[in-house]
Motif scaffolding. Structure first.
Motif, short mmCIF file in Angstrom:
data_model
loop_
_atom_site.label_atom_id
_atom_site.label_comp_id
_atom_site.label_asym_id
_atom_site.label_seq_id
_atom_site.Cartn_x
_atom_site.Cartn_y
_atom_site.Cartn_z
N GLN A 178 0.83 -1.20 0.00
CA GLN A 178 0.00 0.00 0.00
C GLN A 178 0.86 1.25 0.00
OE1 GLN A 178 -2.07 1.26 3.52
NE2 GLN A 178 -3.97 1.62 2.42
N ALA A 182 -2.58 5.85 -1.73
CA ALA A 182 -3.84 5.13 -1.51
C ALA A 182 -4.85 5.96 -0.72
CB ALA A 182 -3.58 3.82 -0.79
N THR A 200 3.66 3.97 -4.18
CA THR A 200 3.29 2.60 -4.57
C THR A 200 4.39 1.98 -5.42
OG1 THR A 200 0.96 3.24 -4.51
CG2 THR A 200 1.50 1.20 -5.65
N ALA A 218 -1.07 -1.44 -4.56
CA ALA A 218 -2.27 -0.70 -4.16
C ALA A 218 -1.91 0.75 -3.87
CB ALA A 218 -2.91 -1.34 -2.93
N GLY A 219 -2.67 1.67 -4.44
CA GLY A 219 -2.45 3.08 -4.16
C GLY A 219 -2.32 3.92 -5.40
N GLY A 327 -8.03 8.34 -3.06
CA GLY A 327 -6.61 8.36 -3.34
C GLY A 327 -6.22 9.52 -4.23
#
Length: 358
Positions: A178, A182, A200, A218-219, A327
């Motif tokens: 992450q 995010a 990320t 993720a992010g 995000g």
């Protein structure tokens, strides 16, 4: 077998795309739509009661026979401090006064950590969803072992190499990397620890190099170009959250959807919940971060204050205090049905999709 193929086989999905488990926003309808489209849909159960968690899992199973993810919060219990909490409520008093509401006499720890919720642990063991993921830390080792014996695949979020190594040592099957871009809560095991705030891309590159586990990026991932970039760095899959909030299947209300489509600045803040989380800037965040503001109470005690204030304001048609998590890629939000969004993302990323098959 590559980490990419290994993870797809492990999760039982066709495409390397996961819908993030956003508590309060994800729904059985959204999770099922993503899973039916070949990705991995997710339910965010961190704020759910045992009865509601059961309902969501059973409803999702009625909508899809594909695997889906269930996510829980493994945070440490709040450190209560009556003085800190009273000072925080006093700081928020002008907002409660403005809504014609009395300031709460005290705050509550509104969410029980999964690590201290035996009934929720037993529910997941009973229902054995295909995938269980952990945020804010890890559950007790014996529980992880019981999940694995039941054939459940496990994932856990990391914001640093140290957290990823702990996830690997715990025997978890894959790590969700992450990045600082995010939306929603950072998955930090210890919110009081130093945060290197890795991007990320930077975190994925580091974990691919240093960890044996498949890495899920993720992010800030909003379109096919983002997906391509993460896969090129060695990510086995990508996880998108903000991209799915505007889908009609999500639980986001109209005010949230409008703010996403007309997005401004996002801010990483503790003000709303007591833990670092990224959302669209609002009056409460600005007030909580103003010079001279008192210390924010621990998570989730601070969240009780924010939710009470938002509830009072919302009854009068005001959304100035809502937690609209998002995000940094929020300006690229598209309001599309979930299955159509999945197809577009895959096509943009160069993944061939024909009649539901790649």
């Amino acid at each position: 077998m590559s980490s990419h193929s290994e993870l797809l086989a492990l999760l039982g999905i066709r495409y390397p795309l996961i819908q993030a488990p956003m508590a309060g926003v994800s729904t059985p309808t959204l999770a099922a739509a993503v899973s039916n489209a070949g990705g991995l849909g997710s339910l965010g159960l961190g704020a759910s009661s045992v009865a509601d968690a059961r309902r969501q899992i059973e409803q999702t199973r009625q909508l899809t026979d594909k695997p889906f993810n269930t996510n829980v919060f493994c945070h440490a219990p709040a450190r209560r401090d009556a003085g800190v909490e009273a000072a925080w409520l006093q700081h928020l008093q002008p907002f409660f006064d403005g809504q014609g509401e009395p300031v709460p006499a005290q705050l509550e720890e509104i969410y029980t950590s999964f690590n201290h919720n035996d009934a929720m642990q037993e529910l997941l063991l009973e229902l054995s969803p295909a995938v269980v993921s952990f945020h804010f830390g890890l559950p007790p080792a014996p529980f992880v072992e019981r999940l694995h014996r039941a054939g459940v695949t496990t994932l856990a979020s990391a914001t640093s190499l140290e957290e990823a190594r702990a996830i690997e040592a715990a025997g978890i099957h894959a790590v969700v990397a992450q990045g600082i871009e995010a939306g929603g809560h950072r998955g930090m095991f210890d919110p009081g620890a130093h945060d290197n705030q890795l991007s990320t891309a930077g975190l994925v590159s580091l974990l691919v190099k240093e960890c044996r586990l498949p890495v899920i990026a993720a992010g800030g991932i909003m379109d096919g170009a983002d997906i391509q970039a993460m896969l090129a760095l060695g990510a086995a899959a990508v996880q998108l959250g903000t991209a799915f909030v505007a889908c009609p299947e999500s639980a986001a209300n109209e005010a949230y959807r409008q703010r996403l489509m007309n997005a401004g600045e996002t801010r990483l803040t503790r003000t709303l919940s007591g833990r670092p989380a990224r959302g669209l800037l609002n009056r409460l965040i600005e007030h909580g971060e103003a010079e001279g503001a008192p210390v924010v109470p621990d998570y989730p005690v601070a969240y009780d204050a924010a939710k009470r204030l938002h509830g009072s304001a919302a009854r009068q048609g005001c959304d100035d205090f809502a937690a609209h998590w998002a995000g940094t890629g929020v300006q690229r939000t598209r309001a599309l049905p979930a299955d159509e969004l999945v197809k577009r993302l895959l096509n943009e990323a160069g993944v061939r999709v024909v009649n539901g098959a790649c």
